[in-house]
Structures are given as C-alpha cells and as structure tokens.
Motif scaffolding. Structure first.
Motif, mmCIF file in Angstrom:
data_model
loop_
_atom_site.group_PDB
_atom_site.id
_atom_site.type_symbol
_atom_site.label_atom_id
_atom_site.label_comp_id
_atom_site.label_asym_id
_atom_site.label_seq_id
_atom_site.Cartn_x
_atom_site.Cartn_y
_atom_site.Cartn_z
ATOM 1 N N THR A 71 72.207 -16.624 24.355
ATOM 2 C CA THR A 71 73.432 -17.535 24.202
ATOM 3 C C THR A 71 73.160 -18.574 23.155
ATOM 4 O O THR A 71 73.908 -19.030 22.320
ATOM 5 N N THR A 157 80.552 -19.807 19.752
ATOM 6 C CA THR A 157 81.291 -21.002 20.340
ATOM 7 C C THR A 157 80.323 -22.225 20.152
ATOM 8 O O THR A 157 79.612 -22.582 21.104
ATOM 9 N N HIS A 164 75.416 -21.348 19.038
ATOM 10 C CA HIS A 164 75.824 -20.869 20.785
ATOM 11 C C HIS A 164 76.785 -19.989 20.793
ATOM 12 O O HIS A 164 77.913 -19.778 19.923
ATOM 13 N N CYS A 165 76.527 -18.893 21.698
ATOM 14 C CA CYS A 165 77.545 -17.689 21.834
ATOM 15 C C CYS A 165 77.633 -17.611 23.316
ATOM 16 O O CYS A 165 76.723 -17.747 24.115
ATOM 17 N N CYS A 166 78.913 -17.122 23.532
ATOM 18 C CA CYS A 166 79.472 -16.690 24.708
ATOM 19 C C CYS A 166 79.574 -15.177 24.715
ATOM 20 O O CYS A 166 79.674 -14.880 23.550
ATOM 21 N N TYR A 168 81.589 -12.051 26.340
ATOM 22 C CA TYR A 168 82.912 -11.822 27.140
ATOM 23 C C TYR A 168 82.951 -10.209 27.423
ATOM 24 O O TYR A 168 83.001 -9.603 26.485
ATOM 25 N N LEU A 175 83.339 -13.715 31.735
ATOM 26 C CA LEU A 175 82.607 -14.797 30.733
ATOM 27 C C LEU A 175 81.340 -15.322 30.925
ATOM 28 O O LEU A 175 81.078 -16.174 31.824
ATOM 29 N N TYR A 176 80.403 -14.860 30.076
ATOM 30 C CA TYR A 176 78.932 -15.230 30.262
ATOM 31 C C TYR A 176 78.994 -16.414 29.270
ATOM 32 O O TYR A 176 78.962 -16.458 28.054
ATOM 33 N N ALA A 177 78.995 -17.705 29.859
ATOM 34 C CA ALA A 177 79.456 -18.799 29.330
ATOM 35 C C ALA A 177 78.015 -19.683 28.771
ATOM 36 O O ALA A 177 78.345 -20.760 27.963
ATOM 37 N N GLY A 178 76.842 -19.239 28.938
ATOM 38 C CA GLY A 178 75.826 -19.881 28.564
ATOM 39 C C GLY A 178 75.655 -21.694 28.852
ATOM 40 O O GLY A 178 76.023 -21.932 29.995
ATOM 41 N N VAL A 205 87.971 -20.417 24.592
ATOM 42 C CA VAL A 205 87.801 -19.422 25.707
ATOM 43 C C VAL A 205 89.055 -19.696 26.696
ATOM 44 O O VAL A 205 89.267 -18.643 27.703
ATOM 45 N N VAL A 213 83.476 -16.906 35.697
ATOM 46 C CA VAL A 213 82.665 -17.471 34.654
ATOM 47 C C VAL A 213 81.139 -17.585 35.134
ATOM 48 O O VAL A 213 81.282 -17.715 36.393
#
Length: 259
Positions: A71, A157, A164-166, A168, A175-178, A205, A213
């Motif tokens: 992430t 994101t 930073h990445c999420c 989906y 949503l893997y939101a870090g 998002v 989430v």
C-alpha cells in the motif's frame, strides 16, 4: 478467529472463505495485512512490522505463489518484505523501497518501541533493519491484477505518502484501504504527506461502490460510511482554512485527522 503458534504474535481472522486478515494486535500500531487467495496465485497486501515470521503464517494458509502488494513504503507496512521475492510497489515510492528509505533506522526503531510491547522471544531490536530491495513490479494507477478468478484494481491514492495505493475488488466491493481510512488518527502531518491530496484521495474512493473497508490499522469492523464521513471531515477543515501542515489534530468521533 484463529491464532498461530503457542504464544502467537500474529492473529489470523477470516474475512471470507478465501480472504484473511493477518494482524499484529500486540503492537500499539495494530497493523493489518491481507491474504487474498485466487485460483492461480495469492496476493499479500503489506507485510507488517517485520518482527515476526509472516511468511510462515502465509504458508500455513496457502501453497499458492504469493505476490506482495505494497500500500505504501512506511516501515510498519514493509517489515516482512524480505521474506518474499515477488514484490510490487507504486512507481512514486520505488526508490523508497530500493535504497532510499526516507527515515533513519534509529527513528524507525524509536517508533517501533514507542510504547511497551511484548515482542516475540526470538526478536532482536539490535538486528532489526528496514527492508530495502528492488521490487519485481512497479504499480501504476488503474493496473488490474488477476489472481485467477479474482481481480483487483490499483488505485493511486496519494496524501498519506506520495505513492500510497488502495486496492479495490469490484466483484466483492472490498476496499483494501491501507492508511487512507481506519478508525483512529489519520496522519497527514509528515513532511512527505499532503493533506489536500489526502482529501482528494478519500473523495476518489467515496465515488466507488464499497461494501467493506479493510483498514491498515486498528479495528477491522469499519463501517462503510466512514469513507463519506472522512471526506466531509476534510471538506470541513478546508472550509475553515485548516487543511495545511501544522494545523493540529481534529476529532470527528471515531476518527481523527492529524495535519
């Protein structure tokens, strides 16, 4: 809920039939990693603090080849990267992973031990290092990752960090939101953070269909409406002229924003 080992460092919780949360609740950061099983391969989203053997946990759960999806390149999310060979990271933080981590090791160790913690018996703080090494794959916004009957989309994101990445999962609306969303204090106060980009990423998002989430820290049971409430929190701070570094900590009930 299942745990690993006689005095487990990791807690393994089943999200669904082929998705696991692997968590480090004994540390004050309470970070989560996620193991997603497809038909052909598995994805491990983040590798945690690096004070326990996360590879052994993963190997007890699957014999599929594992791709690590990062992430973001903060010390509490890449600690176990050295236990795997197939690493992916966003292009904006490739250098952070490969020789240019932005914090001195002494600062990382200070953060790791900032609160009392009963580390695993075989853990040595003297030997602790921040992983540095080349990724096998560089991620870009919009990349689609197919695990075999299971597809993830990469969402860049930025805000908490530049790359930073999420991740989906549209079919399940996960949503893997870090560190973009969780119950607790959202950090946008570091020199490498950008609170305006953080806000824009939450708004991005917010436009998705999200049923669940899956956060990077703290409680796993995160209401989906946290996305909209977090976006509104940032909008409020913008209206008040406080969306700038050094403004302070703002409380919105079950989450805070530290700028």
């Amino acid at each position: 809920m299942a745990t690993t080992g006689p005095e487990p460092w990791f807690t393994v919780e089943r999200v669904d039939a082929d998705t696991y949360a692997v968590s480090e609740y004994r540390h004050w950061e309470e970070p989560h990693c996620y193991l997603l099983l497809g038909r052909e391969r598995a994805a491990l989203i983040d590798t945690g603090l690096g004070v326990g053997d996360i590879r052994a946990v993963v190997e007890r759960l699957t014999d599929l080849p594992v791709t690590v999806l990062t992430t973001h390149v903060h010390w509490d999310h890449i600690g176990g990267h050295g236990q795997f060979s197939d690493l992916s990271v966003h292009e904006a933080e490739r250098d952070w992973l490969d020789g240019h981590f932005p914090l001195p090791l002494a600062v990382v160790k200070g953060n790791l031990t900032a609160q009392p913690c009963d580390f695993p018996a075989d853990f040595s703080l003297d030997d602790y290092k921040v992983f540095q090494g080349p990724p096998r794959r560089v991620l870009r916004d919009g990349d689609v990752l197919d695990l075999g009957g299971r597809v993830l989309t990469v969402l860049h994101t930025p805000g908490h960090s530049p790359g930073h990445c999420c991740f989906y999962e549209p079919e399940r609306r996960y949503l893997y939101a870090g560190d973009l969303l969780y119950l607790g204090c959202l950090d946008a106060f570091y020199p490498t953070t950008d609170p305006v980009l953080f806000w824009r990423s939450v708004e991005r998002v917010e436009a998705l269909e999200v049923r669940r989430v899956l956060p990077g820290h703290h409680g796993l049971e995160v209401p989906a409406d946290l996305i909209g409430r977090t976006a509104e929190g940032f909008r409020e701070l913008s209206r008040r002229g406080e969306l700038r570094l050094g403004s302070g900590v703002f409380d919105f009930g079950d989450f805070q924003i530290h700028i």
